[in-house]
Scaffold this motif. Sequence first.
Motif: not given
Length: 653
Positions: A211-235
């Motif tokens: 039976y179900t024990t997990r739910v998988f979730c997808g992220q569509e919009f990529h962001v700098p990880l972590p998204n802390n305002g640094k590296n906003t233009n480093d692909p």
Amino acid sequence: MSHTSDTHDQPLSSGIGRRRFLNSAAVLGAAGVGLVACKEDRTAGGGAASAAGGKAASGADAARGNVGGAGSVDIKPGQLDTHYGIWSSGHTGDVRVLGIPSGRELLRIPCFVPDALIGWGITNESKAVMGTNPDGSLKYHVGDTHHVHGSYKDGVYDGKYVWINDKINARLARIRLDYMVCDKITKLPNVQGFHGIFPDKRDPVDPKINYTTRVFCGQEFHVPLPNNGKNTNDPKQYHCLFTCVDSNSMKVKWQARIDGNCDLVATSYDGKLAATNQYNTENGVHYQEMMAAERDACLFFHIERIEAAVKAGKTTTLGDSKVPVVDCTVDANKDPKTALCVRVSVPKNPHGVNASPDGKYFICSGKLSPTCTVIELQKVLDWFDGKLASPDKAIVAEPEVGLGPLHTTFDGRGNAYTTLFLDSQICKWNIDKAIKKYAGDKTINPIVDKIDVMYQPGHISATHGETRAADGVWMAVGNKFSKDRFLPVGPMHPENDQLLDITGDKMILAHDNAVRPEPHDFILFKRDVLHTKQVYDINEFPLATKDPKDTGLKREGHKVTVRMTSQAPTYNPAEFNVKVGDELTIILTNIDKVEDLTHGFAIPEYNIQFLVNPGETKSVTFKIDKPGVFWYYCTNFCHALHLEMRGRMLVEG
Ligand code: K7E
Ligand code: CUA
Ligand code: CA
């Protein structure tokens, strides 16, 4: 018909009982009378709807020209629908319950956004589920639900839960289907544009967990990880996360950092694989870049290996989040024997990935390509075992279905049905024939039928379509434009949900149904999957006041608590005194046990209105900031003396 109330452990309809209750209450002017009437005539207004599927239509019905083996969509007064539909309602942010085939809206279940009817976002209990700021105010007021899926046991719906995503604020909500309420919301850390979800159908390792024990979730919009305002233009810093949530605790178990993005999500019937289609393997920021590559991908995750890596501590963390993150980037997963994931290529910017009910295939719809891509799951597993030369060898068919393929559903008889957004059509095609054609027999035509829908279809879902019990009876299609199908209502048209009979070779358009914008996904299933409860178990609520003599006011400094009960047509207490500057908490228990006997509670000048169902307890907390007499009153018609159901909050000046 078999669907009478005695096949259910709860009543199907109490219209007559309720009416009698109101009448007798009016005569006697007292609460709690006429209740015996509620138990009789359960089936008088019930009975089954026209046909539960597979039954031939009557001659008269057939003469109407839109009836096939699924039966008529005409549900006569007093008749019940044969199926439930659970709808995600888009940027209205809630979940809707429809009767199928009538298309009648039966309920809206709020989750991510406040709801004025039941007081969701007003009561303390709903705020605790939704999430608050330190000052007690709601963290979010908007939501955008796209995908709704149910919990599974043995590959079929078990009727316990559905899960739904909020794309705007990366939240996953769970709806309990017994009371049809949202009981938990989980915020996914470090995620933006949370789009696809899918529950697993069994454990990848332990066969006992079917039976179900997990739910998988997808992220569509990529962001700098972590998204802390640094590296906003480093692909190179931009990534997406694929997230696994424990379906029971609703805690985030792990995340996988990937290249490119996640769109929709599918899970295999054996629990071993989850996948997401990717339209932005380019890691593009503008749409032109996102369309640069000729082929994108379907990204497969090997769940057992990922969880072994998590267990072995081969993880990192991101920012403030403590959730373990595994590395599912392309470069880190080249060796099949150790890879946690693999990409199978799919033509340009696919949309939607759906699992066939025989458990063998995932099908990605082409969107920018006029094709669907059929991927054989056993071959993907073979690649992970080092037995397949290249992951693309898992592709077993790529039929041309038409322009703008978005989503696919199934009839359990080997056919797939794909929405064609640009053609405004549904294409019915045969999976085996598509595979034979791809294998070399060019004389085969896998296309079985096409039908016009109105207009620009997105999601599509057949009865039990994404389960092993796919029965090919009804199929709903969510059209993004309705144009001329309904009376014009100004600039914003409703959407058009259409219902098709798919019992025959040819699809039959059976019903148009105007819906408030904007539904995305939905699931349809026979009504006996659900066993909802009409009266709450009072013990579900730790704050419940079970006896009216335990009601009353308690003061601790400026903190005042009023325990209150409702019993038609009275509140107990009917008045209480507080002072300006008090912080007042009202805990209201509806001790009426009669089905459908819901009370409301509103109080002027404080933005308070909520409902309490039979047996339910809810509370509100607010600051008294002005003197006067304030009548609290019942907003929900409950009794002949409903208007008299009120009491006074007295605030001395
Ligand atoms: Cu095609 Cu968000 Cu499911 Cu809408 S997505 S239609
Ligand atoms: Cu209680 Cu109306
Ligand atoms: Ca692309």
